[in-house]
Scaffold this motif. Structure first.
Motif, PDB file in Angstrom:
ATOM      1  N   ALA A   2       0.830  -1.208   0.000  1.00  0.00           N
ATOM      2  CA  ALA A   2       0.000   0.000   0.000  1.00  0.00           C
ATOM      3  C   ALA A   2       0.863   1.257   0.000  1.00  0.00           C
ATOM      4  N   GLN A   3       1.981   1.227   0.749  1.00  0.00           N
ATOM      5  CA  GLN A   3       2.880   2.384   0.787  1.00  0.00           C
ATOM      6  C   GLN A   3       3.508   2.629  -0.588  1.00  0.00           C
ATOM      7  N   ARG A   4       3.911   1.540  -1.265  1.00  0.00           N
ATOM      8  CA  ARG A   4       4.525   1.690  -2.587  1.00  0.00           C
ATOM      9  C   ARG A   4       3.503   2.256  -3.581  1.00  0.00           C
ATOM     10  N   ASN A   5       2.263   1.782  -3.510  1.00  0.00           N
ATOM     11  CA  ASN A   5       1.221   2.323  -4.390  1.00  0.00           C
ATOM     12  C   ASN A   5       1.001   3.801  -4.118  1.00  0.00           C
ATOM     13  N   LYS A   6       1.031   4.195  -2.846  1.00  0.00           N
ATOM     14  CA  LYS A   6       0.844   5.593  -2.491  1.00  0.00           C
ATOM     15  C   LYS A   6       1.995   6.441  -3.047  1.00  0.00           C
ATOM     16  N   GLU A   7       3.230   5.920  -2.983  1.00  0.00           N
ATOM     17  CA  GLU A   7       4.377   6.635  -3.534  1.00  0.00           C
ATOM     18  C   GLU A   7       4.232   6.803  -5.048  1.00  0.00           C
ATOM     19  N   LYS A   8       3.784   5.755  -5.743  1.00  0.00           N
ATOM     20  CA  LYS A   8       3.579   5.859  -7.193  1.00  0.00           C
ATOM     21  C   LYS A   8       2.510   6.903  -7.504  1.00  0.00           C
ATOM     22  N   MET A   9       1.432   6.933  -6.711  1.00  0.00           N
ATOM     23  CA  MET A   9       0.377   7.923  -6.914  1.00  0.00           C
ATOM     24  C   MET A   9       0.956   9.327  -6.766  1.00  0.00           C
ATOM     25  N   THR A  10       1.775   9.525  -5.753  1.00  0.00           N
ATOM     26  CA  THR A  10       2.379  10.821  -5.516  1.00  0.00           C
ATOM     27  C   THR A  10       3.318  11.181  -6.656  1.00  0.00           C
ATOM     28  N   ASP A  11       4.075  10.220  -7.159  1.00  0.00           N
ATOM     29  CA  ASP A  11       5.041  10.484  -8.220  1.00  0.00           C
ATOM     30  C   ASP A  11       4.383  11.080  -9.455  1.00  0.00           C
ATOM     31  N   PHE A  12       3.344  10.429  -9.979  1.00  0.00           N
ATOM     32  CA  PHE A  12       2.754  10.959 -11.217  1.00  0.00           C
ATOM     33  C   PHE A  12       2.086  12.302 -10.976  1.00  0.00           C
ATOM     34  N   GLN A  13       1.508  12.494  -9.798  1.00  0.00           N
ATOM     35  CA  GLN A  13       0.889  13.786  -9.504  1.00  0.00           C
ATOM     36  C   GLN A  13       1.951  14.870  -9.377  1.00  0.00           C
ATOM     37  N   VAL A  15       5.008  14.857 -10.734  1.00  0.00           N
ATOM     38  CA  VAL A  15       5.582  15.103 -12.065  1.00  0.00           C
ATOM     39  C   VAL A  15       4.602  15.920 -12.903  1.00  0.00           C
ATOM     40  N   GLY A  16       3.330  15.559 -12.875  1.00  0.00           N
ATOM     41  CA  GLY A  16       2.320  16.298 -13.636  1.00  0.00           C
ATOM     42  C   GLY A  16       2.228  17.748 -13.204  1.00  0.00           C
ATOM     43  N   ALA A  17       2.192  17.971 -11.902  1.00  0.00           N
ATOM     44  CA  ALA A  17       2.089  19.341 -11.381  1.00  0.00           C
ATOM     45  C   ALA A  17       3.328  20.157 -11.725  1.00  0.00           C
ATOM     46  N   GLN A  18       4.488  19.525 -11.630  1.00  0.00           N
ATOM     47  CA  GLN A  18       5.738  20.206 -11.973  1.00  0.00           C
ATOM     48  C   GLN A  18       5.751  20.568 -13.465  1.00  0.00           C
ATOM     49  N   PHE A  19       5.294  19.640 -14.294  1.00  0.00           N
ATOM     50  CA  PHE A  19       5.229  19.897 -15.734  1.00  0.00           C
ATOM     51  C   PHE A  19       4.306  21.078 -16.034  1.00  0.00           C
ATOM     52  N   ILE A  20       3.097  21.068 -15.456  1.00  0.00           N
ATOM     53  CA  ILE A  20       2.116  22.122 -15.722  1.00  0.00           C
ATOM     54  C   ILE A  20       2.660  23.488 -15.294  1.00  0.00           C
ATOM     55  N   ALA A  21       3.286  23.539 -14.125  1.00  0.00           N
ATOM     56  CA  ALA A  21       3.865  24.808 -13.657  1.00  0.00           C
ATOM     57  C   ALA A  21       4.930  25.304 -14.645  1.00  0.00           C
ATOM     58  N   ASP A  83       2.864   2.459 -19.644  1.00  0.00           N
ATOM     59  CA  ASP A  83       4.318   2.614 -19.795  1.00  0.00           C
ATOM     60  C   ASP A  83       4.870   3.858 -19.113  1.00  0.00           C
ATOM     61  N   GLY A  84       4.320   4.204 -17.944  1.00  0.00           N
ATOM     62  CA  GLY A  84       4.831   5.329 -17.183  1.00  0.00           C
ATOM     63  C   GLY A  84       4.370   6.692 -17.666  1.00  0.00           C
ATOM     64  N   ALA A  85       3.474   6.720 -18.651  1.00  0.00           N
ATOM     65  CA  ALA A  85       2.964   7.999 -19.159  1.00  0.00           C
ATOM     66  C   ALA A  85       2.023   8.628 -18.127  1.00  0.00           C
ATOM     67  N   ALA A 118      13.675  16.608 -21.454  1.00  0.00           N
ATOM     68  CA  ALA A 118      13.405  16.983 -20.066  1.00  0.00           C
ATOM     69  C   ALA A 118      13.010  15.795 -19.182  1.00  0.00           C
ATOM     70  N   GLY A 119      13.140  14.561 -19.681  1.00  0.00           N
ATOM     71  CA  GLY A 119      12.728  13.390 -18.899  1.00  0.00           C
ATOM     72  C   GLY A 119      11.324  12.932 -19.261  1.00  0.00           C
ATOM     73  N   TYR A 120      10.435  13.894 -19.505  1.00  0.00           N
ATOM     74  CA  TYR A 120       9.095  13.640 -20.042  1.00  0.00           C
ATOM     75  C   TYR A 120       8.901  14.598 -21.198  1.00  0.00           C
ATOM     76  N   TYR A 121       8.125  14.180 -22.174  1.00  0.00           N
ATOM     77  CA  TYR A 121       7.787  15.083 -23.274  1.00  0.00           C
ATOM     78  C   TYR A 121       6.299  14.989 -23.552  1.00  0.00           C
ATOM     79  N   VAL A 122       5.771  15.981 -24.254  1.00  0.00           N
ATOM     80  CA  VAL A 122       4.357  16.002 -24.630  1.00  0.00           C
ATOM     81  C   VAL A 122       4.200  15.126 -25.865  1.00  0.00           C
ATOM     82  N   HIS A 123       3.560  13.971 -25.692  1.00  0.00           N
ATOM     83  CA  HIS A 123       3.303  13.094 -26.827  1.00  0.00           C
ATOM     84  C   HIS A 123       2.017  13.534 -27.536  1.00  0.00           C
TER      85      HIS A 123
END
Length: 132
Positions: A2-13, A15-21, A83-85, A118-123
């Protein structure tokens, strides 16, 4: 687990928030620098027009008026994808030439894929004004 799933949830959020900013700050201050967020496989649909690849997308970006993003009014949602998108939905207001008397409501989606400069790109990116 459950902790690992929570960390993954935090990661994409995160990364997404950082990208949008970064995206909207760059759109407002130095639009030409947005090119690093795209690749030749990127696609933009802008008000029904389609643009494929970094060059076409940046050509379109350069034709847009002077835009200011209103971060205070914006909301964004993020979901992990294949695939990590990361799938991102943003809705908010833009101002042309800083005219806060005439906000333009918009909705924009991004599919961010791992890779690029940048590690992620807009596909994939879709932009629509919310008129009416």
């Amino acid at each position: 687990a459950a902790q690992r799933n929570k960390e993954k949830m935090t990661d994409f959020q995160a990364v997404g928030a950082q990208f949008i900013a970064h995206y909207f700050s760059t759109l407002t201050t130095n639009r030409a620098q947005l090119g690093s967020l795209y690749t030749d496989q990127s696609m933009l649909s802008y008000e029904g027009e389609q643009f494929l690849g970094r060059q076409q997308i940046m050509d379109k970006q350069s034709q847009l008026p002077n835009l200011t993003y209103d971060a205070a009014s914006a909301v964004a949602d993020y979901q992990p994808s294949l695939d990590g998108a990361i799938f991102v939905l943003v809705s908010g207001c833009l101002f042309i030439d800083g005219n806060q008397e005439a906000p333009l409501r918009f909705t924009q989606t991004f599919l961010l894929k791992q890779g690029g400069e940048a590690g992620y790109y807009v596909h994939n990116e879709i932009f629509r004004l919310s008129l009416g």
